[in-house]
Design a protein around this motif. Structure first.
Motif, PDB file in Angstrom:
ATOM      1  N   ALA A  60       0.810  -1.222   0.000  1.00 18.17           N
ATOM      2  CA  ALA A  60       0.000   0.000   0.000  1.00 18.17           C
ATOM      3  C   ALA A  60       0.843   1.272   0.000  1.00 18.17           C
ATOM      4  CB  ALA A  60      -0.924   0.011   1.215  1.00 18.17           C
ATOM      5  N   TYR A  61       2.137   1.154   0.258  1.00 16.60           N
ATOM      6  CA  TYR A  61       3.007   2.333   0.331  1.00 16.60           C
ATOM      7  C   TYR A  61       3.437   2.753  -1.069  1.00 16.60           C
ATOM      8  CZ  TYR A  61       3.111   1.187   5.269  1.00 16.60           C
ATOM      9  OH  TYR A  61       2.740   0.910   6.576  1.00 16.60           O
ATOM     10  N   ALA A  62       3.437   4.065  -1.316  1.00 20.23           N
ATOM     11  CA  ALA A  62       3.750   4.574  -2.655  1.00 20.23           C
ATOM     12  C   ALA A  62       5.206   4.336  -3.033  1.00 20.23           C
ATOM     13  CB  ALA A  62       3.421   6.059  -2.740  1.00 20.23           C
ATOM     14  N   THR A  63       6.117   4.412  -2.048  1.00 18.66           N
ATOM     15  CA  THR A  63       7.545   4.221  -2.299  1.00 18.66           C
ATOM     16  C   THR A  63       8.147   3.390  -1.169  1.00 18.66           C
ATOM     17  OG1 THR A  63       8.272   6.166  -1.042  1.00 18.66           O
ATOM     18  CG2 THR A  63       7.679   6.518  -3.368  1.00 18.66           C
ATOM     19  N   PHE A  64       9.367   2.924  -1.386  1.00 18.90           N
ATOM     20  CA  PHE A  64      10.079   2.218  -0.329  1.00 18.90           C
ATOM     21  C   PHE A  64      10.298   3.129   0.872  1.00 18.90           C
ATOM     22  CE2 PHE A  64      13.867   0.985   1.961  1.00 18.90           C
ATOM     23  CZ  PHE A  64      13.678  -0.372   2.161  1.00 18.90           C
ATOM     24  N   ASN A  65      10.618   4.399   0.627  1.00 17.12           N
ATOM     25  CA  ASN A  65      10.824   5.332   1.733  1.00 17.12           C
ATOM     26  C   ASN A  65       9.555   5.519   2.564  1.00 17.12           C
ATOM     27  OD1 ASN A  65      13.546   6.040   1.792  1.00 17.12           O
ATOM     28  ND2 ASN A  65      13.307   7.601   0.205  1.00 17.12           N
ATOM     29  N   ASP A  66       8.393   5.535   1.908  1.00 15.36           N
ATOM     30  CA  ASP A  66       7.134   5.631   2.649  1.00 15.36           C
ATOM     31  C   ASP A  66       6.967   4.420   3.560  1.00 15.36           C
ATOM     32  OD1 ASP A  66       6.534   8.032   1.451  1.00 15.36           O
ATOM     33  OD2 ASP A  66       5.139   7.178  -0.005  1.00 15.36           O
ATOM     34  N   PHE A  67       7.313   3.253   3.057  1.00 18.54           N
ATOM     35  CA  PHE A  67       7.272   2.050   3.883  1.00 18.54           C
ATOM     36  C   PHE A  67       8.280   2.144   5.023  1.00 18.54           C
ATOM     37  CE2 PHE A  67      10.175  -1.625   4.301  1.00 18.54           C
ATOM     38  CZ  PHE A  67       9.432  -2.397   5.180  1.00 18.54           C
ATOM     39  N   PHE A  68       9.471   2.591   4.707  1.00 19.63           N
ATOM     40  CA  PHE A  68      10.543   2.609   5.706  1.00 19.63           C
ATOM     41  C   PHE A  68      10.234   3.570   6.852  1.00 19.63           C
ATOM     42  CE2 PHE A  68      14.725   3.473   7.466  1.00 19.63           C
ATOM     43  CZ  PHE A  68      15.241   2.188   7.539  1.00 19.63           C
ATOM     44  N   THR A  69       9.592   4.683   6.545  1.00 23.29           N
ATOM     45  CA  THR A  69       9.252   5.678   7.572  1.00 23.29           C
ATOM     46  C   THR A  69       7.786   5.532   7.992  1.00 23.29           C
ATOM     47  OG1 THR A  69       8.744   7.332   5.869  1.00 23.29           O
ATOM     48  CG2 THR A  69      10.980   7.313   6.743  1.00 23.29           C
ATOM     49  N   ARG A  70       7.276   4.326   7.922  1.00 21.10           N
ATOM     50  CA  ARG A  70       5.867   4.049   8.195  1.00 21.10           C
ATOM     51  C   ARG A  70       5.447   4.503   9.596  1.00 21.10           C
ATOM     52  NH1 ARG A  70       9.159  -0.020   8.190  1.00 21.10           N
ATOM     53  NH2 ARG A  70       9.364  -1.329  10.047  1.00 21.10           N
ATOM     54  N   GLU A  71       4.205   4.915   9.681  1.00 17.34           N
ATOM     55  CA  GLU A  71       3.601   5.275  10.965  1.00 17.34           C
ATOM     56  C   GLU A  71       3.181   4.006  11.693  1.00 17.34           C
ATOM     57  OE1 GLU A  71      -0.155   8.022  12.564  1.00 17.34           O
ATOM     58  OE2 GLU A  71       0.125   7.619  10.421  1.00 17.34           O
ATOM     59  N   LEU A  72       3.238   4.036  13.011  1.00 23.49           N
ATOM     60  CA  LEU A  72       2.786   2.910  13.825  1.00 23.49           C
ATOM     61  C   LEU A  72       1.359   3.140  14.312  1.00 23.49           C
ATOM     62  CD1 LEU A  72       5.914   2.100  16.039  1.00 23.49           C
ATOM     63  CD2 LEU A  72       5.293   1.175  13.795  1.00 23.49           C
ATOM     64  N   LYS A  73       0.731   2.077  14.777  1.00 24.45           N
ATOM     65  CA  LYS A  73      -0.586   2.196  15.386  1.00 24.45           C
ATOM     66  C   LYS A  73      -0.486   3.105  16.615  1.00 24.45           C
ATOM     67  CE  LYS A  73      -2.172  -2.361  13.881  1.00 24.45           C
ATOM     68  NZ  LYS A  73      -2.511  -3.746  14.306  1.00 24.45           N
TER      69      LYS A  73
END
Length: 285
Positions: A60-73
């Motif tokens: 669901a993340y647009a880029t790898f960086n978006d995944f890497f800096t993902r928000e937590l619950k």
């Protein structure tokens, strides 16, 4: 020669910034199949727990960086008492600032003046105070939060190299945190001055803050930004993030009574109590 020392030595001739920028371009790709392949491989290799993520679907993340800096619950990192860990990672070293020196690793100390970009006046604020270093490994949550509530007064970009900051390198490269590219954030708190230093590292594509967006990569000379309009962040509030892993160095003007159960290289979580709040001393009461 040990493998760790060999790993450290081979980094000297590597074009750190070029390699990091190339990785940065790849981490921003929006080619879906490539991005998804990178994310899935990373999760498998580093055993990332996506159950903690606000968005658990890795595609669901647009880029790898978006995944890497993902928000937590929202409930993933409850806040403890006193001084908080600013990030997930290893508490690599901590203790008193002695004669302008902080401990990087056994046998290696570095200068507070050098860490802060040559600012002797700022470094004097922390003489007799305390510090703590938190190393973020690749699998960790990569947003950085406030260890104490504070008001931002100055942000300083300090150019430098981009050595890796894992334990092999910290054990063998002198003055590592004062050599690498870094972003120094100065805060006023009710316990006296606090510096939170976001240290860059090899293949860290960028450092961001919540008040100014992406700061690095830059180059050239030390760059200072003063903040006349108050930017206040609460304890535990997000202040920035790394696009790939690195280290946070915190410094406090007062002495911190660290939790006696902690030891160098202890695994810590963002929001975990590291000990009591700094003793502000009579100057700040």
């Amino acid at each position: 020669m040990t493998p760790a020392k060999f790993f450290a030595l081979i980094q000297y001739p590597i074009p750190h910034h070029l390699l990091s920028r190339l990785v940065g371009y790849l981490a921003e790709t929006r080619i879906a199949w490539l991005k998804n392949a990178l994310v899935r491989a990373f999760i498998k290799v580093f055993k990332v727990d996506m159950g903690e993520a606000a968005e658990p679907d890795p595609t669901a993340y647009a880029t790898f960086n978006d995944f890497f800096t993902r928000e937590l619950k929202p409930d993933a990192r409850p806040l403890g008492e006193g001084l908080l860990s600013p990030a997930d990672g290893n508490l690599s070293q901590f203790g008193p600032v002695e004669a302008d020196k902080l401990l990087q690793a056994k046998g290696h100390r570095f200068s507070m003046i050098d860490l802060l970009g040559g600012d002797a006046e700022a470094a004097r604020r922390y003489s007799g105070g305390s510090y703590a270093n938190v190393y973020l490994s690749p699998k960790d949550y990569h947003r950085v939060h406030m260890p104490l509530a504070g008001t931002l007064t100055e942000m300083v970009y300090v150019p430098g190299r981009l050595f890796s900051v894992n334990s092999a390198t910290t054990d063998h490269v002198p003055n590592l945190f004062a050599r690498n590219e870094r972003l120094v954030c100065h805060f006023d708190t009710e316990y006296g001055p606090m510096a939170v230093v976001l240290v860059g590292a090899m293949i860290v594509a960028a450092i961001e803050t919540v008040w100014a967006g992406q700061i690095t990569p830059l180059s050239g000379q030390v760059q200072r930004v003063r903040f006349d309009q108050p930017i206040h962040l609460e304890r535990g509030e997000e202040m920035g993030r790394f696009k790939l892993g690195s280290t946070v160095v915190m410094a406090f003007a007062g002495k911190v009574d660290f939790d006696p159960s902690l030891a160098p290289k202890t695994k810590v979580s963002m929001g975990q109590s590291l000990g009591g709040v700094p003793d502000p001393g009579p100057e700040y009461v």
